[in-house]
Design a protein around this motif. Structure first.
Motif, PDB file in Angstrom:
ATOM      1  N   UNK A  74       0.821  -1.201   0.000  1.00 59.12           N
ATOM      2  CA  UNK A  74       0.000   0.000   0.000  1.00 59.12           C
ATOM      3  C   UNK A  74       0.859   1.258   0.000  1.00 59.12           C
ATOM      4  N   UNK A  75       0.298   2.301  -0.611  1.00 61.13           N
ATOM      5  CA  UNK A  75       0.952   3.613  -0.630  1.00 61.13           C
ATOM      6  C   UNK A  75      -0.016   4.658  -0.089  1.00 61.13           C
ATOM      7  N   UNK A  76       0.566   5.640   0.608  1.00 62.66           N
ATOM      8  CA  UNK A  76      -0.247   6.705   1.190  1.00 62.66           C
ATOM      9  C   UNK A  76       0.503   8.029   1.035  1.00 62.66           C
ATOM     10  N   UNK A  77      -0.220   9.085   0.643  1.00 64.68           N
ATOM     11  CA  UNK A  77       0.408  10.396   0.509  1.00 64.68           C
ATOM     12  C   UNK A  77       0.218  11.169   1.810  1.00 64.68           C
ATOM     13  N   UNK A  78       1.324  11.520   2.452  1.00 65.90           N
ATOM     14  CA  UNK A  78       1.280  12.162   3.770  1.00 65.90           C
ATOM     15  C   UNK A  78       1.020  13.659   3.700  1.00 65.90           C
ATOM     16  N   UNK A  79       1.030  14.221   2.483  1.00 70.85           N
ATOM     17  CA  UNK A  79       0.997  15.669   2.321  1.00 70.85           C
ATOM     18  C   UNK A  79       2.390  16.202   2.075  1.00 70.85           C
ATOM     19  N   UNK A  80       3.373  15.321   2.315  1.00 71.21           N
ATOM     20  CA  UNK A  80       4.773  15.691   2.084  1.00 71.21           C
ATOM     21  C   UNK A  80       5.467  14.553   1.340  1.00 71.21           C
ATOM     22  N   UNK A  81       4.732  13.940   0.402  1.00 74.29           N
ATOM     23  CA  UNK A  81       5.295  12.852  -0.378  1.00 74.29           C
ATOM     24  C   UNK A  81       4.650  11.513  -0.062  1.00 74.29           C
ATOM     25  N   UNK A  82       4.973  10.509  -0.888  1.00 75.36           N
ATOM     26  CA  UNK A  82       4.407   9.176  -0.745  1.00 75.36           C
ATOM     27  C   UNK A  82       5.206   8.348   0.253  1.00 75.36           C
ATOM     28  N   UNK A  83       4.488   7.541   1.031  1.00 75.33           N
ATOM     29  CA  UNK A  83       5.138   6.650   1.986  1.00 75.33           C
ATOM     30  C   UNK A  83       4.576   5.245   1.830  1.00 75.33           C
ATOM     31  N   UNK A  84       5.386   4.244   2.166  1.00 77.97           N
ATOM     32  CA  UNK A  84       4.957   2.856   2.094  1.00 77.97           C
ATOM     33  C   UNK A  84       4.171   2.493   3.348  1.00 77.97           C
ATOM     34  N   UNK A  85       3.172   1.664   3.148  1.00 80.50           N
ATOM     35  CA  UNK A  85       2.334   1.224   4.258  1.00 80.50           C
ATOM     36  C   UNK A  85       1.971  -0.232   4.013  1.00 80.50           C
ATOM     37  N   UNK A  86       1.731  -0.970   5.057  1.00 84.55           N
ATOM     38  CA  UNK A  86       1.313  -2.351   4.879  1.00 84.55           C
ATOM     39  C   UNK A  86       0.264  -2.720   5.905  1.00 84.55           C
ATOM     40  N   UNK A  94      -9.457  12.498 -10.273  1.00 82.24           N
ATOM     41  CA  UNK A  94      -9.994  13.647  -9.534  1.00 82.24           C
ATOM     42  C   UNK A  94     -11.459  13.442  -9.173  1.00 82.24           C
ATOM     43  N   UNK A  95     -11.863  14.110  -8.106  1.00 79.74           N
ATOM     44  CA  UNK A  95     -13.274  14.251  -7.761  1.00 79.74           C
ATOM     45  C   UNK A  95     -13.524  15.740  -7.562  1.00 79.74           C
ATOM     46  N   UNK A  96     -14.634  16.084  -6.939  1.00 83.40           N
ATOM     47  CA  UNK A  96     -15.041  17.484  -6.868  1.00 83.40           C
ATOM     48  C   UNK A  96     -14.016  18.383  -6.166  1.00 83.40           C
ATOM     49  N   UNK A  97     -13.294  17.833  -5.194  1.00 86.49           N
ATOM     50  CA  UNK A  97     -12.340  18.670  -4.461  1.00 86.49           C
ATOM     51  C   UNK A  97     -10.911  18.529  -4.980  1.00 86.49           C
ATOM     52  N   UNK A  98     -10.732  17.863  -6.114  1.00 88.80           N
ATOM     53  CA  UNK A  98      -9.401  17.767  -6.710  1.00 88.80           C
ATOM     54  C   UNK A  98      -8.858  16.351  -6.734  1.00 88.80           C
ATOM     55  N   UNK A  99      -7.548  16.218  -6.654  1.00 86.69           N
ATOM     56  CA  UNK A  99      -6.884  14.925  -6.754  1.00 86.69           C
ATOM     57  C   UNK A  99      -7.295  14.003  -5.603  1.00 86.69           C
ATOM     58  N   UNK A 100      -7.610  12.770  -5.946  1.00 89.35           N
ATOM     59  CA  UNK A 100      -8.159  11.841  -4.966  1.00 89.35           C
ATOM     60  C   UNK A 100      -7.161  11.498  -3.866  1.00 89.35           C
ATOM     61  N   UNK A 101      -5.868  11.458  -4.188  1.00 90.70           N
ATOM     62  CA  UNK A 101      -4.885  11.022  -3.193  1.00 90.70           C
ATOM     63  C   UNK A 101      -4.762  11.993  -2.030  1.00 90.70           C
ATOM     64  N   UNK A 102      -5.275  13.215  -2.180  1.00 91.85           N
ATOM     65  CA  UNK A 102      -5.169  14.200  -1.112  1.00 91.85           C
ATOM     66  C   UNK A 102      -6.191  13.973  -0.003  1.00 91.85           C
ATOM     67  N   UNK A 103      -7.131  13.063  -0.220  1.00 94.02           N
ATOM     68  CA  UNK A 103      -8.146  12.803   0.800  1.00 94.02           C
ATOM     69  C   UNK A 103      -7.573  11.933   1.918  1.00 94.02           C
ATOM     70  N   UNK A 104      -8.059  12.187   3.116  1.00 94.37           N
ATOM     71  CA  UNK A 104      -7.552  11.541   4.326  1.00 94.37           C
ATOM     72  C   UNK A 104      -7.790  10.033   4.305  1.00 94.37           C
ATOM     73  N   UNK A 105      -6.779   9.300   4.768  1.00 90.61           N
ATOM     74  CA  UNK A 105      -6.881   7.850   4.937  1.00 90.61           C
ATOM     75  C   UNK A 105      -7.260   7.122   3.646  1.00 90.61           C
ATOM     76  N   UNK A 106      -6.774   7.602   2.513  1.00 93.67           N
ATOM     77  CA  UNK A 106      -6.996   6.945   1.236  1.00 93.67           C
ATOM     78  C   UNK A 106      -5.688   6.299   0.782  1.00 93.67           C
ATOM     79  N   UNK A 107      -5.692   4.986   0.663  1.00 87.64           N
ATOM     80  CA  UNK A 107      -4.509   4.209   0.326  1.00 87.64           C
ATOM     81  C   UNK A 107      -4.656   3.620  -1.076  1.00 87.64           C
ATOM     82  N   UNK A 108      -3.500   3.362  -1.694  1.00 87.36           N
ATOM     83  CA  UNK A 108      -3.500   2.814  -3.046  1.00 87.36           C
ATOM     84  C   UNK A 108      -2.689   1.529  -3.054  1.00 87.36           C
ATOM     85  N   UNK A 109      -3.345   0.469  -3.511  1.00 85.95           N
ATOM     86  CA  UNK A 109      -2.766  -0.869  -3.429  1.00 85.95           C
ATOM     87  C   UNK A 109      -2.014  -1.230  -4.694  1.00 85.95           C
ATOM     88  N   UNK A 110      -0.797  -1.743  -4.508  1.00 89.04           N
ATOM     89  CA  UNK A 110      -0.091  -2.384  -5.614  1.00 89.04           C
ATOM     90  C   UNK A 110      -0.825  -3.681  -5.931  1.00 89.04           C
TER      91      UNK A 110
END
Length: 268
Positions: A3-15, A94-110
């Protein structure tokens, strides 16, 4: 990495850490039978509720999983605090407020395609990816197994749209309805294989979806009885203590343990 998560200061790995536990996995899909489930009963001890696709807001999950474009889903979900897992590659949608990755607690799975079906049961390393079999449910089942769940229960997994398309009475046009019918047939075969192969690894798949076609090969469980059994195994709490009293008990117990460990030998 899983999993990947954007902290607001770049992407970080998560599992999602794998560990042994007794939690059942409730995999909630959007079939018509989901409407027969009381959503208030699903949350509780000894179970993890996974909500797939558009079951929210009817179901408030512990984890939400959606593998399609964010515009396919109720947009309010991206403002909810529970973890949301989407397929890698959609982070710049994107959704109404912009890029989806900027939303809280939204992770992206490899996610990756695999030729070995058993990867669903054996891939647990932090440096590998979730399986991708062209459906949200296959990745959701892998996530549940990855997290250590051994008893998996399907809700709203009817695999039949002859009378109604979804639990919320949304109706599809003829082309999309035909596409769904073909997709359900593929999921039917996938789940049959999952059930068979899972036994080898101690993974059990059941159905809590009333009237599901999957009952050709899956045992049906009444969800009320299931929830009662899960709650019966929860130990009754002892008397609640004030923080000072709890600390006093702990220190007294620790002192007894230390004295016992010291025994009769020389104390240096």
């Amino acid at each position: 990495m899983s999993l990947w998560y954007h902290t607001g200061n770049g992407w970080t790995k998560h599992t999602l850490a794998y560990r042994n536990h007794n939690c059942a996995a409730f995999i909630c899909c959007g079939g018509p039978s989901l409407k027969k489930i009381d959503p208030q009963k699903l949350k509780g001890p000894n179970r993890i509720v996974f909500g797939l696709n558009n079951v929210y807001p009817y179901i408030i999950p512990d984890y939400w999983i959606g593998m399609d474009d964010p515009k396919c889903y109720h947009r309010d979900i991206f403002y909810q605090p529970f973890p949301k897992i989407m397929r890698g590659g959609y982070q710049n949608r994107t959704i109404e407020n912009g890029l989806i990755y900027k939303n809280f607690n939204t992770f992206f799975a490899d996610c990756s395609k695999t030729k070995d079906f058993d990867d669903t049961f054996t891939r647990r390393s932090h440096e590998t990816s979730f399986v991708w079999h062209w459906s949200t449910i296959s990745t959701a089942l892998h996530i549940a197994v990855w997290m250590g769940c051994t008893n998996l229960y399907l809700f709203g997994n009817d695999l039949n749209n002859t009378e109604s398309d979804y639990f919320d009475s949304v109706q599809l046009n003829a082309d999309n309805k035909q596409w769904n019918t073909k997709f359900y047939n593929e999921v039917y075969e996938y789940l049959k294989h999952f059930k068979t192969r899972g036994k080898k690894y101690g993974i059990n798949l059941y159905s809590c979806s009333e009237g599901s076609r999957a009952h050709d090969f899956l045992e049906y469980c009444d969800y009320n009885a299931l929830i009662s059994s899960l709650e019966l195994s929860v130990p009754h709490p002892e008397e609640l203590l004030h923080a000072r009293d709890a600390e006093s008990q702990w220190h007294a117990a620790e002192g007894k343990v230390k004295n016992k460990e010291l025994g009769n030998g020389p104390q240096i």
